[in-house]
Design a protein around this motif. Structure first.
Motif, PDB file in Angstrom:
ATOM      1  N   ILE A   1      59.038  17.092  17.022  1.00 31.43           N
ATOM      2  CA  ILE A   1      59.675  16.857  15.871  1.00 31.43           C
ATOM      3  C   ILE A   1      59.675  15.492  15.558  1.00 31.43           C
ATOM      4  O   ILE A   1      59.663  14.495  16.223  1.00 31.43           O
ATOM      5  N   VAL A   2      59.280  15.023  14.093  1.00 37.58           N
ATOM      6  CA  VAL A   2      59.228  13.705  13.701  1.00 37.58           C
ATOM      7  C   VAL A   2      60.068  13.555  12.562  1.00 37.58           C
ATOM      8  O   VAL A   2      60.249  14.447  11.593  1.00 37.58           O
ATOM      9  N   TYR A   3      61.285  12.668  12.727  1.00 36.35           N
ATOM     10  CA  TYR A   3      62.026  12.290  11.791  1.00 36.35           C
ATOM     11  C   TYR A   3      61.805  10.928  10.994  1.00 36.35           C
ATOM     12  O   TYR A   3      61.334  10.102  11.538  1.00 36.35           O
ATOM     13  N   HIS A   4      61.765  11.167   9.538  1.00 32.02           N
ATOM     14  CA  HIS A   4      61.582  10.029   8.626  1.00 32.02           C
ATOM     15  C   HIS A   4      62.607   9.727   7.831  1.00 32.02           C
ATOM     16  O   HIS A   4      63.306  10.496   7.192  1.00 32.02           O
ATOM     17  N   ILE A   5      63.080   8.688   8.173  1.00 30.01           N
ATOM     18  CA  ILE A   5      64.206   7.820   7.216  1.00 30.01           C
ATOM     19  C   ILE A   5      64.033   6.727   6.759  1.00 30.01           C
ATOM     20  O   ILE A   5      63.417   5.843   7.507  1.00 30.01           O
ATOM     21  N   SER A   6      64.189   6.265   5.585  1.00 33.43           N
ATOM     22  CA  SER A   6      63.768   5.067   5.178  1.00 33.43           C
ATOM     23  C   SER A   6      65.224   4.241   4.601  1.00 33.43           C
ATOM     24  O   SER A   6      66.170   4.850   4.300  1.00 33.43           O
TER      25      SER A   6
END
Length: 553
Positions: free
Chosen positions: A440-445
């Motif tokens: 699982i890869v989480y991306h938040i900017s």
């Protein structure tokens, strides 16, 4: 505090077994200083800063002096936000020596140690190691004292083995080296406010979950009556023991719930206080690992967080002033008569008395003395206290019982928008040799905080993204994955707050659902093997209202 994150890569210190006989900090001296520490989910003790310890000591001393004059007992709870605004969610419950996080319910053990005035603690010296997020994490104080004495006696290198750590510290290179893996990370010596001088070298009661009169645990799930709060003649006085480390179970607790310390709720008539009935520590998430090497992924999926105008979250954020009252009345049935001997565990006033929040949370449709019972779990509270609790939260149309944690409605969080990517590859995780791996890869900017966040309109940072997490690709692992998808869509995986690793505020942090951020090397607690992990994370998800019942919706 409650989201404390240890070092990744198998290089974070393990909990020491104790200082050697020659270690400084336990001898006699002309003066002594008191150091308060809290225990993270890996069993490590983290010292509060000197100014926070000074405040704790001042409150206790004032309470003792007042007790000698009036015959009253020791102060029940100490809100740490008075010493440091960044610690506003945290309260120390003195009778049980636990730290309680008001907005999540997480509890952790605390302790008080006394050191000589000429030690590192008395001089305000703190030794720290660099964590994976680039911030600095303090060693526990007995290690700081040990390192400072070694430095003062011109040692160039010191072995922390006698203290229970598998590390060497090189003062010249300013690095800590794992003796097994040779992994190195930076260390630093920092000057801070000296810890407070104390005349009392007698430790406070340190037992958690013992059967003494001071802190016997109550195993029920409802508000306790005043007559039994500090009596060993309780009908429910079986001893409960704290569950250590990561495998702590999720359970109900009889802890007085205090609405999060925002301005709208600072005017309660009586100071909210905790009782000493719960001693469980809720295990929390670990920190992220370094970048992942290229994998042979065979599938990929991305789940964005959608925040359209028609979403339930955005509707809740745009709620009219009358909506909170309607939510309270939806889930609670008003009682005609209040139970005579029960307390409201939100304001800790008797249910037969008006709500402690009648001055700070007025309502045109709810009377201060009105008492309601939750329709499913049957726990009773002042309706106005429930209104205050709900109004100070996410206002998403759901309620969570502060006593047994039963969730009414669909709980959503405050996670910023982002993307969740899912892939699989054939390599096995340690302990799961019969299957491949889910990544699982989480991306938040980074972005601007919304009205549901601590400081609306202010920027927030997003350190360490993308974050990589791993599950075994077996039946239970896939079940956890599906529930994590639900939690992601409900904005429950992350939140905006203060990092307990770096101390940075207004940043994206984990939110009570533990993830494995390493494939192996579980010395840090973030990797595999871990035979209890899948069961633990299922319990954590259930505590957020995410269960198998959600999968068909």
């Amino acid at each position: 505090m409650a989201a404390a994150q240890g070092a990744g890569g198998g290089s974070g210190p393990a909990a020491p077994s104790g200082p050697p006989a020659s270690a400084p900090g336990h001898g006699s001296g002309s003066t002594a200083v008191a150091v308060w520490e809290w225990q993270d989910e890996f069993g490590r003790w983290r010292p509060y800063r000197g100014n926070v310890c000074s405040y704790i000591e001042q409150v206790i001393q004032a309470s003792q002096q007042k007790g000698r004059r009036s015959g009253s007992g020791l102060v029940s709870s100490i809100p740490l936000g008075h010493a440091d605004p960044a610690l506003a969610p945290y309260v120390i419950d003195i009778p049980s020596l636990t730290q309680f996080r008001q907005d999540t319910g997480t509890m952790r053990a605390v302790r008080r140690h006394v050191f000589p005035g000429d030690s590192a603690a008395g001089q305000g010296v703190v030794w720290e190691w660099q964590n994976d997020e680039g911030g600095w994490s303090p060693y526990e104080m007995n290690v700081c004292v040990f390192l400072e004495q070694a430095r003062a006696t011109n040692h160039q290198r010191v072995d922390l083995g006698p203290l229970g750590y598998n590390y060497e510290v090189d003062f010249v290179a300013q690095v800590q080296t794992n003796k097994s893996t040779r992994f190195r990370r930076s260390v630093q010596r920092r000057l801070d406010a000296p810890y407070p001088v104390t005349t009392s070298t007698t430790p406070l009661h340190t037992g958690v979950g013992c059967s003494c009169q001071q802190c016997w645990p109550n195993s029920g799930t409802g508000p306790i009556t005043t007559r039994y709060r500090h009596s060993t003649n309780s009908p429910n006085s079986a001893t409960a023991h704290q569950v250590p480390g990561r495998t702590a179970s999720v359970s109900s607790s009889n802890v007085g719930f205090v609405p999060y310390n925002k301005p709208a709720l600072t005017g309660a008539r009586s100071t909210p206080r905790l009782n000493a009935q719960s001693t469980l520590v809720l295990a929390q998430t670990g920190n992220l690992s370094a970048a992942l090497a290229a994998s042979n992924g065979v599938s990929a999926q991305a789940l964005p967080v959608k925040m359209s105008k028609s979403s339930r979250v955005s509707q809740a954020l745009a709620a009219t002033p009358t909506e909170p009252e309607s939510v309270v009345k939806k889930y609670l049935e008003e009682l005609k008569g209040a139970p005579a001997d029960e307390d409201c565990m939100i304001c800790m006033e008797k249910l037969s008395s008006p709500s402690g929040y009648s001055d700070s949370c007025p309502s045109s449709s709810i009377r201060p003395e009105a008492v309601g019972r939750l329709r499913s779990c049957q726990h009773s509270f002042h309706l106005l206290c429930v209104l205050a609790m709900y109004s100070n939260g996410n206002k998403d149309g759901s309620l969570q019982c502060p006593s047994c944690k039963t969730i009414y409605g669909e709980k959503t969080g405050t996670q910023p928008k982002g993307k969740m990517e899912i892939s699989t590859f054939p390599q096995s995780l340690p302990g799961h040799k019969d299957c491949g791996t889910i990544r699982i890869v989480y991306h938040i900017s980074r972005g601007i905080q919304g009205p549901e966040h601590p400081n609306p309109g202010m920027p927030y940072t997003a350190r360490g993204f993308p974050r990589y997490c791993y599950l075994p690709d077996n039946e239970k692992g896939r079940k956890v994955l599906e529930l994590l998808k639900v939690a992601w869509k409900r904005r429950l995986i992350f939140t905006v707050g203060t990092s307990n690793t770096t101390g940075e505020s207004n940043t994206v942090v984990w939110n009570e659902i533990h993830h494995k951020t390493e494939m192996d090397s579980n010395l840090s607690g973030h990797g595999y093997p871990d035979p209890n992990y899948l069961d633990n994370v299922l319990a954590e998800l259930a505590a957020q209202g995410v269960t198998e019942d959600c999968l068909g919706q």
